[in-house]
Motif scaffolding. Structure first.
Motif, mmCIF file in Angstrom:
data_model
loop_
_atom_site.group_PDB
_atom_site.id
_atom_site.type_symbol
_atom_site.label_atom_id
_atom_site.label_comp_id
_atom_site.label_asym_id
_atom_site.label_seq_id
_atom_site.Cartn_x
_atom_site.Cartn_y
_atom_site.Cartn_z
ATOM 1 N N ASP A 57 0.872 -1.172 0.000
ATOM 2 C CA ASP A 57 0.000 0.000 0.000
ATOM 3 C C ASP A 57 0.916 1.231 0.000
ATOM 4 O O ASP A 57 1.443 1.635 1.041
ATOM 5 C CB ASP A 57 -0.918 -0.014 1.232
ATOM 6 C CG ASP A 57 -2.049 0.986 1.065
ATOM 7 O OD1 ASP A 57 -1.915 1.877 0.200
ATOM 8 O OD2 ASP A 57 -3.059 0.882 1.790
ATOM 9 N N PHE A 282 -6.398 -5.454 -1.488
ATOM 10 C CA PHE A 282 -6.487 -4.817 -2.811
ATOM 11 C C PHE A 282 -7.369 -5.674 -3.712
ATOM 12 O O PHE A 282 -7.396 -6.904 -3.563
ATOM 13 C CB PHE A 282 -5.111 -4.691 -3.459
ATOM 14 C CG PHE A 282 -4.264 -3.583 -2.903
ATOM 15 C CD1 PHE A 282 -4.806 -2.347 -2.596
ATOM 16 C CD2 PHE A 282 -2.900 -3.770 -2.704
ATOM 17 C CE1 PHE A 282 -4.022 -1.324 -2.090
ATOM 18 C CE2 PHE A 282 -2.103 -2.761 -2.199
ATOM 19 C CZ PHE A 282 -2.672 -1.530 -1.891
ATOM 20 N N ARG A 334 5.555 3.764 -14.137
ATOM 21 C CA ARG A 334 4.786 2.533 -13.889
ATOM 22 C C ARG A 334 3.534 2.844 -13.058
ATOM 23 O O ARG A 334 2.455 2.360 -13.326
ATOM 24 C CB ARG A 334 5.679 1.503 -13.183
ATOM 25 C CG ARG A 334 4.959 0.322 -12.543
ATOM 26 C CD ARG A 334 4.379 -0.618 -13.593
ATOM 27 N NE ARG A 334 3.617 -1.717 -13.025
ATOM 28 C CZ ARG A 334 2.320 -1.700 -12.772
ATOM 29 N NH1 ARG A 334 1.616 -0.597 -13.002
ATOM 30 N NH2 ARG A 334 1.710 -2.760 -12.286
ATOM 31 N N HIS A 335 3.692 3.671 -12.010
ATOM 32 C CA HIS A 335 2.526 4.063 -11.204
ATOM 33 C C HIS A 335 2.289 5.562 -11.339
ATOM 34 O O HIS A 335 3.217 6.342 -11.188
ATOM 35 C CB HIS A 335 2.724 3.694 -9.738
ATOM 36 C CG HIS A 335 2.497 2.241 -9.482
ATOM 37 N ND1 HIS A 335 1.257 1.658 -9.598
ATOM 38 C CD2 HIS A 335 3.349 1.246 -9.150
ATOM 39 C CE1 HIS A 335 1.350 0.373 -9.339
ATOM 40 N NE2 HIS A 335 2.621 0.087 -9.069
HETATM 41 C C1 UD1 Z 1 -2.942 1.158 -13.114
HETATM 42 C C2 UD1 Z 1 -2.436 2.543 -13.540
HETATM 43 C C3 UD1 Z 1 -1.291 2.990 -12.640
HETATM 44 C C4 UD1 Z 1 -1.754 2.984 -11.179
HETATM 45 C C5 UD1 Z 1 -2.265 1.582 -10.826
HETATM 46 C C6 UD1 Z 1 -2.834 1.597 -9.415
HETATM 47 C C7 UD1 Z 1 -2.250 3.479 -15.747
HETATM 48 C C8 UD1 Z 1 -1.690 3.330 -17.105
HETATM 49 N N1 UD1 Z 1 -1.966 2.482 -14.885
HETATM 50 O O1 UD1 Z 1 -1.898 0.241 -13.407
HETATM 51 O O2 UD1 Z 1 -0.868 4.294 -12.991
HETATM 52 O O3 UD1 Z 1 -0.697 3.346 -10.338
HETATM 53 O O4 UD1 Z 1 -3.301 1.179 -11.737
HETATM 54 O O5 UD1 Z 1 -3.675 0.528 -9.164
HETATM 55 O O6 UD1 Z 1 -2.917 4.439 -15.458
HETATM 56 N N2 UD1 Z 1 -2.019 0.409 -5.040
HETATM 57 C C9 UD1 Z 1 -1.944 1.173 -3.893
HETATM 58 N N3 UD1 Z 1 -3.099 1.662 -3.367
HETATM 59 C C10 UD1 Z 1 -4.322 1.423 -3.928
HETATM 60 C C11 UD1 Z 1 -4.375 0.646 -5.114
HETATM 61 C C12 UD1 Z 1 -3.202 0.151 -5.645
HETATM 62 O O7 UD1 Z 1 -0.877 1.409 -3.356
HETATM 63 O O8 UD1 Z 1 -5.333 1.861 -3.413
HETATM 64 C C13 UD1 Z 1 -0.749 -0.141 -5.605
HETATM 65 C C14 UD1 Z 1 -0.333 -1.409 -4.882
HETATM 66 O O9 UD1 Z 1 1.058 -1.442 -4.801
HETATM 67 C C15 UD1 Z 1 -0.830 -2.500 -5.791
HETATM 68 C C16 UD1 Z 1 -0.665 -1.845 -7.154
HETATM 69 O O10 UD1 Z 1 -0.965 -0.464 -6.969
HETATM 70 O O11 UD1 Z 1 -0.082 -3.684 -5.669
HETATM 71 C C17 UD1 Z 1 -1.608 -2.406 -8.165
HETATM 72 O O12 UD1 Z 1 -1.232 -1.935 -9.384
HETATM 73 P P1 UD1 Z 1 -1.786 -2.635 -10.717
HETATM 74 O O13 UD1 Z 1 -3.261 -2.818 -10.598
HETATM 75 O O14 UD1 Z 1 -0.988 -3.840 -11.055
HETATM 76 O O15 UD1 Z 1 -1.467 -1.465 -11.746
HETATM 77 P P2 UD1 Z 1 -2.025 -1.328 -13.224
HETATM 78 O O16 UD1 Z 1 -3.442 -1.774 -13.279
HETATM 79 O O17 UD1 Z 1 -1.079 -1.967 -14.164
#
Ligand code: UD1
Ligand code: MG
Length: 446
Positions: A57, A282, A334-335
């Motif tokens: 998180d 999540f 990436r995020h």
């Molecule tokens: C998409 C978005 C990315 C965003 C991510 C967050 C695009 C192109 N991609 O990527 O920018 O950062 O979703 O879900 O816009 N997380 C948190 N808090 C939350 C939700 C998620 O910290 O409330 C983090 C966690 O580390 C979790 C990760 O986001 O493991 C999940 O990311 P993921 O769903 O794999 O990212 P994408 O769907 O590829």
């Protein structure tokens, strides 16, 4: 509390089976969906962590690790509910007596009931369930293998194959209405146009768009589920308008929409309890794809895909706004979720570094215009005026640019409120524009 909910659900279902009302049965199944999801999540979450399904998180002090892909539980509960739901929807066609000896000839059939769906609708219903099953399967694959964006973007179209194939053999209508002003403009009296194969491409595009648009409006605790709950509410408001004052023809597709969405709302509320701030789990990409696919299935099978897109306006805005980063015209980390500032516990817009990785030349004037109209935040070099960095191009960051830093839960609430208001306006616009553009609406008083 759980026992009380189960009792209430059982009572609702018994009532529904006596009166053959699919909506009342949907409410019963929704309660069951909520209760089972809520009961299962804390019991199975640690098993997810054991097999490596967890995430950090990022917006909490110390970045705690919590279970991920938990949306798979809501999705599985939903799918099983949809199986048990079948007798409450299509009961009248169940053969209750044959001549025996394994013969399939019908001697007695349950009598028809006006509230239930015709048997032909069963294949549509099953194709929806099949499509959602393949969506969940591919979503889990994405969560397990962390697929690349260019691959996972098209996964929902693969998942939609059962839906499109059944549509082809079962219904196959590829005509769309021509708006009145286009008819006048072209001087034609034709009211419909056959899109043929294009219609299937359009449906596949819907199936790609809805799941992906939910997945990229994410990164704040509760937002993936929250936006799906708001979408459900907006869809249901629209459905009930039709069920109350719609024409007979429109009632069937909106009843179909409501019976798919009400149980979805139940399992989503169960998940929301655990995913809202401060998140204990999540949802994973599995849930984002599954939720998006529920809405595209409803829009496609209910033949109101344009209205569906209207209800997705905030997601469409977020997608369009993201395009420069998605297509790498502006660097895309990436995020893109907002940045958590530990000292004050607030969220700030996250930024893309444009010094290390400059944007394409054409984007520089566009970014400056967006900055002037407050649609982005830029850090400019005082001497040269060059752009050092920009806020990441998502609706979430934009809300922070507009309203200033705020705590994660408030940020989520603000976005959801905005989405709800836009959704309500979209419902009003749908019925006003619908009657203006097509010369009629499917409501009795318009
Ligand atoms: C998409 C978005 C990315 C965003 C991510 C967050 C695009 C192109 N991609 O990527 O920018 O950062 O979703 O879900 O816009 N997380 C948190 N808090 C939350 C939700 C998620 O910290 O409330 C983090 C966690 O580390 C979790 C990760 O986001 O493991 C999940 O990311 P993921 O769903 O794999 O990212 P994408 O769907 O590829
Ligand atoms: Mg995601």
């Amino acid at each position: 509390m759980l026992k009380l909910l189960v009792l209430l659900a059982a009572f609702t279902l018994i009532h529904a089976s006596r009166h053959y009302s699919p909506i009342i049965a949907a409410l019963g199944f929704s309660l069951i969906g909520f209760t089972v999801t809520d009961w299962m999540i804390p019991r199975v979450s640690s098993a997810f962590v054991k097999i490596g399904c967890f995430g950090k998180d990022l917006s909490k002090p110390g970045k705690p690790v919590i279970p991920e892909t938990i949306g798979a539980i809501s999705a599985t509960v939903y799918l099983f509910i949809m199986f048990f739901y079948i007798p409450f929807l299509f009961y009248k066609y169940l053969v209750v007596l044959t001549s025996g000896g394994g013969q399939r000839d019908v001697s007695v059939m349950e009598t028809a009931n006006d509230h239930l769906f015709p048997h032909g609708k069963l294949s549509e219903y099953l194709s929806a369930v099949l499509c959602l099953e393949s969506t969940v399967l591919l979503g889990i694959a994405d969560d397990l293998f962390d697929l690349r964006w260019r691959h996972k973007f098209f996964l929902p179209a693969v998942a939609a194959i059962p839906l499109l194939v059944v549509y082809y053999v079962d219904f196959g209508v590829t005509y769309v209405l021509i708006p009145e002003f286009i008819r006048k403009l072209c001087g034609t009296s034709k009211t419909t146009v056959d899109l043929g194969a294009l219609y299937y491409i359009y449906m596949a595009a819907m199936a790609i768009f809805c799941p992906n648009s939910i997945n990229i409006l994410a990164g704040v605790n509760g937002l993936e589920v929250g936006q799906s709950i708001i979408l459900s509410a907006i869809f249901l408001i629209n459905d009930f308008i039709y069920l109350l004052i719609g024409t007979e023809a429109s009632k069937e597709s909106h009843l179909f929409s409501a019976i798919l969405i009400i149980p979805f709302l139940g399992v989503s509320l169960g998940l929301w309890k655990w995913n809202r701030w401060p998140a204990k789990v999540f949802v994973g990409d599995t849930y984002c794809y599954f939720a998006g696919m529920v809405f595209s299935v409803v829009g496609i099978l209910g033949h109101f895909s344009k209205t569906t897109l209207l209800f997705f306006l905030p997601q469409i805005f977020n997608f369009a706004y993201s395009c420069p980063q998605l297509f790498k015209l502006v660097p895309c980390p990436r995020h893109r979720m907002p940045r958590f500032n530990e000292p004050d516990g607030l969220m700030y817009p996250s930024r893309a570094n444009l010094v290390e990785d400059p944007p394409k030349g054409i984007m520089i004037p566009i970014l400056k215009v967006l900055y002037k109209i407050k649609l982005i935040d830029l850090d400019l070099d005082e001497k040269t005026g060059a752009i050092k960095n920009c806020s990441n191009m998502t609706l979430i960051n934009l809300v922070l640019v507009w309203f200033g830093p705020m705590r994660e839960d408030k940020l989520c609430r603000t976005i959801l409120t905005l989405q709800f208001v836009v959704g309500l306006l979209a419902v009003v616009a749908r019925h006003m524009i619908g009657s203006l553009v097509f010369g009629h609406d499917n409501l009795h008083f318009l």
